[in-house]
Structures are given as C-alpha cells and as structure tokens.
Design an enzyme around this catalytic site. Sequence first.
Site, mmCIF file in Angstrom:
data_model
loop_
_atom_site.group_PDB
_atom_site.id
_atom_site.type_symbol
_atom_site.label_atom_id
_atom_site.label_comp_id
_atom_site.label_asym_id
_atom_site.label_seq_id
_atom_site.Cartn_x
_atom_site.Cartn_y
_atom_site.Cartn_z
ATOM 1 N N ASP A 136 0.834 -1.203 0.000
ATOM 2 C CA ASP A 136 0.000 0.000 0.000
ATOM 3 C C ASP A 136 0.871 1.256 0.000
ATOM 4 O OD1 ASP A 136 -2.269 1.912 1.141
ATOM 5 O OD2 ASP A 136 -3.223 0.008 0.641
ATOM 6 N N HIS A 164 -3.365 6.048 3.649
ATOM 7 C CA HIS A 164 -4.178 4.886 3.311
ATOM 8 C C HIS A 164 -3.668 3.613 3.979
ATOM 9 C CE1 HIS A 164 -6.058 1.893 0.511
ATOM 10 N NE2 HIS A 164 -7.035 2.789 0.478
ATOM 11 N N SER A 220 -11.396 -0.810 -0.054
ATOM 12 C CA SER A 220 -10.082 -0.926 0.595
ATOM 13 C C SER A 220 -10.262 -1.292 2.057
ATOM 14 C CB SER A 220 -9.322 0.383 0.493
ATOM 15 O OG SER A 220 -8.875 0.625 -0.807
#
Length: 254
Positions: free
Chosen positions: A29, A62, A246
């Site tokens: 990620d 994220h 996600s």
Amino acid sequence: MDRVRRLLEAQSAYRLGLYGEGVGVAVVDSGINDRHPDLKGRVVYAYNYLANSGDAADDCGHGTHISGIIGGTGEASGGRYQGLAPRCHFVSLKILDSRGNGDSVGLIRALHWLMKHGKEYGVRIINISVGGSVPKAEIRTELISAVEEVWDAGFVICAAAGNQGPARSSITVPGTSARVITVGSSDDELAVSVRGIRKAHYSGRGPTVAHVLKPEVVAPGAEIRSCRANFERTGNWYYSVKSGTSMATSVAAG
C-alpha cells in the site's frame, strides 16, 4: 472499528485466544506509520518500491488506516478502535505515493519479493487494497500471473473489488484473479466519498470478463474509523474515517 468488531462477532475468536499472534500480514500500500500508538513495534520490515523516493513512510494515510483495521491495538482509544487481529505483525511494502497513485510494476516487484522472503517474516496473509482499471477483455497480464504465483506459493491474498460499481463486471485488477479472495463492501448502499464524490452502490460487481463469480465475500467498508498516519500534526487526532472496498478488504484480511 468497535462497530465492525460487533458485526463480525470478533469476541468469539478472542474468547478462544485468537488474536493473530505470530501471523504476519503484508500490507502492499502507501506505507505504515509505525509511530502510531496502535501500531508501534509491529512493523518487522518495510521497503519503498517507488522510484526516486525516500523511505517507506506513509505520506498518504491509506496504508496506516487499513493496517489499523487489520490489527491495531486500540492503544490510543482505550481499546475502542482496536483492529481485528491486534497481535499480528506487519510487513509494509510501499507502492503508492502521497496521492495514493501507483502502478503494476511496483506491485509486481513487491509480490516477487514476498514470494522469496515473505515466509522469513512469518507472512501468511497479503492485503492488496488497491485496484487497476477494469479489463474490457480477458487478458492474462503479468500482474495477474504474479498474484496467482504468490497464491500458489501458499500465501492468502485479499484483494479489493474496487469502487467502480455497480455496473456488471466492474471488479478491478488484481481482484479479477480467480485464485484470490476478492472483497466487496457489504454496506455500500450508504453514500460515501469515493475520490471526492459522494457515491452509493460503489462496490465492484462481478462476474469478471472471464465469467468468474466475484466478489467471494463482502465486509463492512463504510465510514470506518481507524489509525491516522499524520496524527502527529498539530490539531489532528489519532484516528480518521475512510470508506471503500479498501477498508472492507482489510476487514477480511484481519
């Protein structure tokens, strides 16, 4: 995360002493801020696959958020926002930049590394909360080949269904692979912000162009409060809210 744990009845696992101890999760990620109280001391290896870039710090937010969902301890919230597997450990492979952008080259390189070295770090699960464009035809790309090779090597892969639904065959790559566990949002009737636009029914739908039924599983993805990467900035709290497949993918991985 308190709501997610209740929905999944995570307490049933905890009563059996199952907290993810000894299990490594590779988060492919934007990096992980392991200074966060909920993640401190949990990242055993980190690497940055972005060209002309510095360390593997999370300058997007994220990766830290989904890592908190997978296995944050909830230290900064008195346990309220604890992740699902609070005793797992992490391998952080950064492939996304500060805007959340990346390419298949970085992901493929990360997957090849995991195939060679993942088991040295106890990795059993790989979380891929990223997705590329929806294919118009059945094309066996190098990325799909790499994902399936890693699966065949004994790793469990959870990949996002993507936020390009609700059209038929809107699963993003590499969630289109027949091998991996593709995860959609169970609560996508709730309108959330998807790339700055309020949208409901965003979760990618199957079947794939190769007529594979997808996703295999759905999990909560809307308005999930988890670890904030830039919590050290003045005025910021330890947690932030994000939505999408996600988040659902990291629930499944946890």
